[in-house]
Scaffold this active site. Structure first.
Site, PDB file in Angstrom:
ATOM      1  N   GLY A  10      44.648  23.581  25.295  1.00 51.48           N
ATOM      2  CA  GLY A  10      45.441  24.479  26.156  1.00 51.48           C
ATOM      3  C   GLY A  10      45.005  24.381  27.608  1.00 51.48           C
ATOM      4  N   ARG A  12      46.348  23.363  30.262  1.00 53.05           N
ATOM      5  CA  ARG A  12      47.268  23.620  31.380  1.00 53.05           C
ATOM      6  C   ARG A  12      47.608  25.096  31.522  1.00 53.05           C
ATOM      7  N   VAL A  15      43.862  30.124  31.457  1.00 55.32           N
ATOM      8  CA  VAL A  15      42.416  30.041  31.189  1.00 55.32           C
ATOM      9  C   VAL A  15      41.977  28.582  31.095  1.00 55.32           C
ATOM     10  N   LEU A 105      38.562  31.475  22.262  1.00 58.34           N
ATOM     11  CA  LEU A 105      38.976  32.575  23.141  1.00 58.34           C
ATOM     12  C   LEU A 105      39.756  33.621  22.361  1.00 58.34           C
ATOM     13  N   SER A 107      40.461  38.142  22.710  1.00 55.85           N
ATOM     14  CA  SER A 107      40.956  39.056  23.742  1.00 55.85           C
ATOM     15  C   SER A 107      40.400  40.456  23.495  1.00 55.85           C
ATOM     16  N   SER A 108      40.313  41.241  24.565  1.00 55.73           N
ATOM     17  CA  SER A 108      39.751  42.595  24.427  1.00 55.73           C
ATOM     18  C   SER A 108      40.617  43.493  23.534  1.00 55.73           C
ATOM     19  N   CYS A 109      41.863  43.067  23.242  1.00 54.41           N
ATOM     20  CA  CYS A 109      42.725  43.908  22.399  1.00 54.41           C
ATOM     21  C   CYS A 109      42.322  43.862  20.934  1.00 54.41           C
ATOM     22  N   TYR A 136      48.859  40.159  17.104  1.00 54.18           N
ATOM     23  CA  TYR A 136      48.057  39.214  17.909  1.00 54.18           C
ATOM     24  C   TYR A 136      46.568  39.500  17.719  1.00 54.18           C
ATOM     25  N   LYS A 140      43.526  37.109  16.214  1.00 51.66           N
ATOM     26  CA  LYS A 140      42.281  36.837  16.956  1.00 51.66           C
ATOM     27  C   LYS A 140      41.056  37.298  16.171  1.00 51.66           C
ATOM     28  N   PRO A 163      37.667  37.926  26.417  1.00 50.87           N
ATOM     29  CA  PRO A 163      37.897  38.255  27.826  1.00 50.87           C
ATOM     30  C   PRO A 163      38.778  39.495  27.970  1.00 50.87           C
ATOM     31  N   HIS A 179      52.101  39.145  31.630  1.00 48.71           N
ATOM     32  CA  HIS A 179      51.194  40.286  31.760  1.00 48.71           C
ATOM     33  C   HIS A 179      51.526  41.047  33.042  1.00 48.71           C
ATOM     34  N   TRP A 202      56.307  49.438  34.770  1.00 50.66           N
ATOM     35  CA  TRP A 202      56.516  49.921  33.393  1.00 50.66           C
ATOM     36  C   TRP A 202      55.532  51.024  33.026  1.00 50.66           C
TER      37      TRP A 202
HETATM   38  N1  LIG Z   1      45.955  35.797  29.949  1.00 50.67           N
HETATM   39  C1  LIG Z   1      45.182  36.824  29.626  1.00 50.67           C
HETATM   40  O1  LIG Z   1      45.260  37.922  30.232  1.00 50.67           O
HETATM   41  C2  LIG Z   1      44.174  36.700  28.537  1.00 50.67           C
HETATM   42  C3  LIG Z   1      44.053  35.562  27.762  1.00 50.67           C
HETATM   43  N2  LIG Z   1      43.114  35.524  26.741  1.00 50.67           N
HETATM   44  C4  LIG Z   1      42.995  34.381  25.844  1.00 50.67           C
HETATM   45  O2  LIG Z   1      42.765  33.184  26.529  1.00 50.67           O
HETATM   46  C5  LIG Z   1      43.416  32.098  25.853  1.00 50.67           C
HETATM   47  C6  LIG Z   1      44.312  31.374  26.830  1.00 50.67           C
HETATM   48  O3  LIG Z   1      45.249  32.281  27.373  1.00 50.67           O
HETATM   49  P1  LIG Z   1      46.113  31.913  28.658  1.00 50.67           P
HETATM   50  O4  LIG Z   1      45.513  30.760  29.348  1.00 50.67           O
HETATM   51  O5  LIG Z   1      46.360  33.166  29.379  1.00 50.67           O
HETATM   52  O6  LIG Z   1      47.484  31.494  27.971  1.00 50.67           O
HETATM   53  P2  LIG Z   1      48.601  30.479  28.544  1.00 50.67           P
HETATM   54  O7  LIG Z   1      49.860  30.875  27.862  1.00 50.67           O
HETATM   55  O8  LIG Z   1      48.549  30.439  30.008  1.00 50.67           O
HETATM   56  O9  LIG Z   1      48.104  29.083  27.982  1.00 50.67           O
HETATM   57  C7  LIG Z   1      48.092  28.782  26.629  1.00 50.67           C
HETATM   58  C8  LIG Z   1      48.008  27.293  26.484  1.00 50.67           C
HETATM   59  O10 LIG Z   1      48.059  26.972  25.085  1.00 50.67           O
HETATM   60  C9  LIG Z   1      49.004  25.920  24.907  1.00 50.67           C
HETATM   61  N3  LIG Z   1      49.590  25.996  23.575  1.00 50.67           N
HETATM   62  C10 LIG Z   1      50.284  27.028  23.039  1.00 50.67           C
HETATM   63  N4  LIG Z   1      50.679  26.700  21.794  1.00 50.67           N
HETATM   64  C11 LIG Z   1      50.240  25.438  21.553  1.00 50.67           C
HETATM   65  C12 LIG Z   1      50.346  24.551  20.471  1.00 50.67           C
HETATM   66  N5  LIG Z   1      51.009  24.889  19.354  1.00 50.67           N
HETATM   67  N6  LIG Z   1      49.792  23.327  20.576  1.00 50.67           N
HETATM   68  C13 LIG Z   1      49.144  22.958  21.697  1.00 50.67           C
HETATM   69  N7  LIG Z   1      48.993  23.755  22.761  1.00 50.67           N
HETATM   70  C14 LIG Z   1      49.548  24.989  22.698  1.00 50.67           C
HETATM   71  C15 LIG Z   1      50.052  26.169  25.980  1.00 50.67           C
HETATM   72  O11 LIG Z   1      50.819  25.018  26.213  1.00 50.67           O
HETATM   73  P3  LIG Z   1      52.381  25.236  26.585  1.00 50.67           P
HETATM   74  O12 LIG Z   1      52.401  26.178  27.733  1.00 50.67           O
HETATM   75  O13 LIG Z   1      52.832  23.862  26.895  1.00 50.67           O
HETATM   76  O14 LIG Z   1      52.983  25.829  25.345  1.00 50.67           O
HETATM   77  C16 LIG Z   1      49.161  26.548  27.152  1.00 50.67           C
HETATM   78  O15 LIG Z   1      48.649  25.409  27.802  1.00 50.67           O
HETATM   79  C17 LIG Z   1      44.189  32.715  24.682  1.00 50.67           C
HETATM   80  O16 LIG Z   1      43.455  32.571  23.504  1.00 50.67           O
HETATM   81  C18 LIG Z   1      44.271  34.175  25.047  1.00 50.67           C
HETATM   82  O17 LIG Z   1      44.262  34.970  23.920  1.00 50.67           O
HETATM   83  C19 LIG Z   1      42.293  36.596  26.505  1.00 50.67           C
HETATM   84  C20 LIG Z   1      42.376  37.723  27.253  1.00 50.67           C
HETATM   85  C21 LIG Z   1      43.318  37.869  28.304  1.00 50.67           C
HETATM   86  C1  LIG Z   2      45.633  40.666  27.720  1.00 46.68           C
HETATM   87  C2  LIG Z   2      46.352  41.638  26.849  1.00 46.68           C
HETATM   88  O1  LIG Z   2      47.710  41.733  27.266  1.00 46.68           O
HETATM   89  C3  LIG Z   2      48.585  42.568  26.488  1.00 46.68           C
HETATM   90  O2  LIG Z   2      48.160  43.882  26.484  1.00 46.68           O
HETATM   91  P1  LIG Z   2      48.196  44.830  27.745  1.00 46.68           P
HETATM   92  O3  LIG Z   2      46.871  44.965  28.344  1.00 46.68           O
HETATM   93  O4  LIG Z   2      48.862  46.088  27.366  1.00 46.68           O
HETATM   94  O5  LIG Z   2      49.022  43.928  28.761  1.00 46.68           O
HETATM   95  P2  LIG Z   2      50.121  43.931  29.894  1.00 46.68           P
HETATM   96  O6  LIG Z   2      49.504  43.191  30.990  1.00 46.68           O
HETATM   97  O7  LIG Z   2      51.413  43.431  29.392  1.00 46.68           O
HETATM   98  O8  LIG Z   2      50.353  45.492  30.280  1.00 46.68           O
HETATM   99  C4  LIG Z   2      49.343  46.286  30.821  1.00 46.68           C
HETATM  100  C5  LIG Z   2      49.881  47.611  31.263  1.00 46.68           C
HETATM  101  O9  LIG Z   2      50.679  47.404  32.430  1.00 46.68           O
HETATM  102  C6  LIG Z   2      51.917  48.086  32.308  1.00 46.68           C
HETATM  103  N1  LIG Z   2      52.923  47.413  33.132  1.00 46.68           N
HETATM  104  C7  LIG Z   2      53.518  47.953  34.239  1.00 46.68           C
HETATM  105  N2  LIG Z   2      54.442  47.126  34.732  1.00 46.68           N
HETATM  106  C8  LIG Z   2      54.418  46.019  33.934  1.00 46.68           C
HETATM  107  C9  LIG Z   2      55.160  44.800  33.972  1.00 46.68           C
HETATM  108  O10 LIG Z   2      56.026  44.587  34.793  1.00 46.68           O
HETATM  109  N3  LIG Z   2      54.858  43.882  33.011  1.00 46.68           N
HETATM  110  C10 LIG Z   2      53.876  44.100  32.046  1.00 46.68           C
HETATM  111  N4  LIG Z   2      53.615  43.120  31.142  1.00 46.68           N
HETATM  112  N5  LIG Z   2      53.184  45.268  31.996  1.00 46.68           N
HETATM  113  C11 LIG Z   2      53.452  46.212  32.933  1.00 46.68           C
HETATM  114  C12 LIG Z   2      52.185  48.049  30.819  1.00 46.68           C
HETATM  115  O11 LIG Z   2      53.145  49.035  30.452  1.00 46.68           O
HETATM  116  C13 LIG Z   2      50.786  48.323  30.258  1.00 46.68           C
HETATM  117  O12 LIG Z   2      50.507  49.711  30.304  1.00 46.68           O
HETATM  118  C14 LIG Z   2      48.628  42.034  25.103  1.00 46.68           C
HETATM  119  O13 LIG Z   2      49.139  40.762  25.130  1.00 46.68           O
HETATM  120  C15 LIG Z   2      47.252  41.999  24.505  1.00 46.68           C
HETATM  121  O14 LIG Z   2      47.307  41.395  23.277  1.00 46.68           O
HETATM  122  C16 LIG Z   2      46.246  41.330  25.400  1.00 46.68           C
HETATM  123  O15 LIG Z   2      45.330  40.667  24.961  1.00 46.68           O
END
Ligand SMILES: NC(=O)C1=CN([C@@H]2O[C@H](COP(=O)(O)OP(=O)(O)OC[C@H]3O[C@@H](n4cnc5c(N)ncnc54)[C@H](OP(=O)(O)O)[C@@H]3O)[C@@H](O)[C@H]2O)C=CC1
Ligand SMILES: C[C@H]1O[C@H](OP(=O)(O)OP(=O)(O)OC[C@H]2O[C@@H](n3cnc4c(=O)[nH]c(N)nc43)[C@H](O)[C@@H]2O)[C@@H](O)[C@@H](O)C1=O
Length: 319
Positions: A10, A12, A15, A105, A107-109, A136, A140, A163, A179, A202
């Site tokens: 992952g 690209r 993270v 990786l 997630s805090s959820c 989800y 995890k 994270p 997000h 939201w």
């Molecule tokens: N973003 C956040 O706020 C948080 C993220 N994390 C964790 O960090 C990790 C990465 O998240 P993040 O970087 O945000 O996610 P992104 O969606 O930005 O990236 C996910 C990556 O995984 C690749 N991918 C998805 N499905 C497949 C598959 N079937 N085969 C190969 N590659 C695949 C995607 O490729 P493509 O886009 O081409 O599908 C993409 O490059 C996850 O495990 C997530 O749970 C944890 C906490 C918070």
């Molecule tokens: C990383 C984490 O991310 C997700 O959980 P989450 O923390 O609830 O994430 P969120 O970023 O979507 O929202 C945070 C808060 O923000 C508010 N909010 C306001 N305005 C917008 C808005 O415009 N978009 C979004 N998405 N939320 C909004 C929203 O209503 C909520 O109260 C899960 O994927 C979980 O599985 C996970 O791991």
């Protein structure tokens, strides 16, 4: 010294790309990558073949089905099944190819909705999960157990990193599926450009979230990869849950962060809270003591990180 071959799955994504940046110029690592198009980790046979051919020394598992609160609520089956499938394929292939080290990786959820704050690693599985991301989170949690089971049964050193909410360059700026921070950056920017009088945020604005800039997570992953063997092994000893939180140690309300994004973008209008949208968990501040005790701390302040993230958004999407 022979280089350590690291597969960044992952690479690209948000993270993965931050991990690539942190590893890029390190002389001890040789990096292997595949795009989703080149290797679909949901394809069991292709995943197995890739691992058997390349036999990396270490896997950084950033590939997952990821999305914000609404995407999680609307696609519970995909968030559960896609993630379980990817994980099963990767863990099974890693076992067959005898991969010794992995950073998975999560997630805090994964922690219970109502658990004490800040959240310590040992609170895992001590109470019910938040409904908006339970599928989800369960996938995890299965990943954490895959790490632990493998460490117990096969003597591997697989570590699950948890994270907090991330943001940064290359984020997903989809208005519905992303997000909160990327969605708000885009919405405030578009409102500024069109001189709209208000921006929708939201939920109630009252939930608290801890936000970390993605390059800090890349840095933390790099820090763990470069730990001496015996220190990494201590984190993955079969007797302990191989779990480590990563965050910044403080949180803000959604209203506060929306005000910060508004200031960063330079928007002059009002905020309107949309109570029809879910709030999700009220708070999930991580206790980051375990990583701090190893000597790692996040560097980027929220205001500075938001500034960088907005500049990245402008470069990619508003040119
Ligand atoms: N973003 C956040 O706020 C948080 C993220 N994390 C964790 O960090 C990790 C990465 O998240 P993040 O970087 O945000 O996610 P992104 O969606 O930005 O990236 C996910 C990556 O995984 C690749 N991918 C998805 N499905 C497949 C598959 N079937 N085969 C190969 N590659 C695949 C995607 O490729 P493509 O886009 O081409 O599908 C993409 O490059 C996850 O495990 C997530 O749970 C944890 C906490 C918070
Ligand atoms: C990383 C984490 O991310 C997700 O959980 P989450 O923390 O609830 O994430 P969120 O970023 O979507 O929202 C945070 C808060 O923000 C508010 N909010 C306001 N305005 C917008 C808005 O415009 N978009 C979004 N998405 N939320 C909004 C929203 O209503 C909520 O109260 C899960 O994927 C979980 O599985 C996970 O791991």
């Amino acid at each position: 010294m022979e280089k350590m071959k690291v597969f960044v799955a992952g690479h690209r994504g948000l993270v993965g790309s931050a991990t690539m940046l942190a590893l890029k110029n390190h002389p001890d690592f040789e990096i292997v990558t595949r795009t989703h198009g080149e290797l679909d980790l949901q394809d069991r046979a292709a995943t197995r073949a890739f691992f058997m051919e390349h036999r990396p020394d270490h896997v950084v598992m950033c590939a997952a089905k990821v999305g914000g609160i609404l995407a999680n609520s609307k696609l519970p089956v995909e968030f559960l099944h896609d993630n379980l499938r990817i994980q099963l394929n990767v863990f099974d292939a890693a076992r067959e190819a005898r991969i010794d080290r992995m950073i998975f990786l999560g997630s805090s959820c994964i922690y219970p909705r109502g658990c004490p704050q800040p959240i310590k690693e040992e609170y895992l599985l001590t109470g019910p999960l938040e409904a908006t991301n339970r599928p989800y989170a369960l996938a995890k949690i299965a990943g954490v157990e895959s790490c632990w089971a493998s460490n117990r049964q096969y003597g591997t050193r697989y570590l699950a990193m948890m994270p907090t909410n991330m943001y940064g360059p290359g984020d997903n700026y989809h208005l519905e599926h992303s997000h909160v921070l990327p969605a708000l950056i885009r919405r405030f920017h578009e409102a500024k450009v069109t001189a709209a009088s208000s921006v929708v945020v939201w939920g109630s604005g009252r939930p608290r979230r801890e936000f970390m800039y993605s390059s800090d997570l890349g840095d933390a992953i790099m820090f763990l990869l470069a730990l001496p063997d015996e220190r990494f092994a201590a984190l993955t000893h079969p007797d302990v849950a191989p779990l480590i939180n990563v965050g910044v140690g403080e949180d803000v309300t959604i209203r506060e962060v929306a005000e910060l994004v508004k200031a960063t973008v330079g928007y002059q209008g009002e905020l309107k809270f949309d109570a029809t949208k879910p709030d999700g968990t009220p708070r999930k501040l991580l206790d980051v003591g375990r990583l701090a005790a190893l000597g790692w701390k996040a560097k980027t302040q929220l205001a500075a990180g938001l500034q960088h993230a907005y500049e990245d958004f402008l470069k990619r999407h508003a040119a």
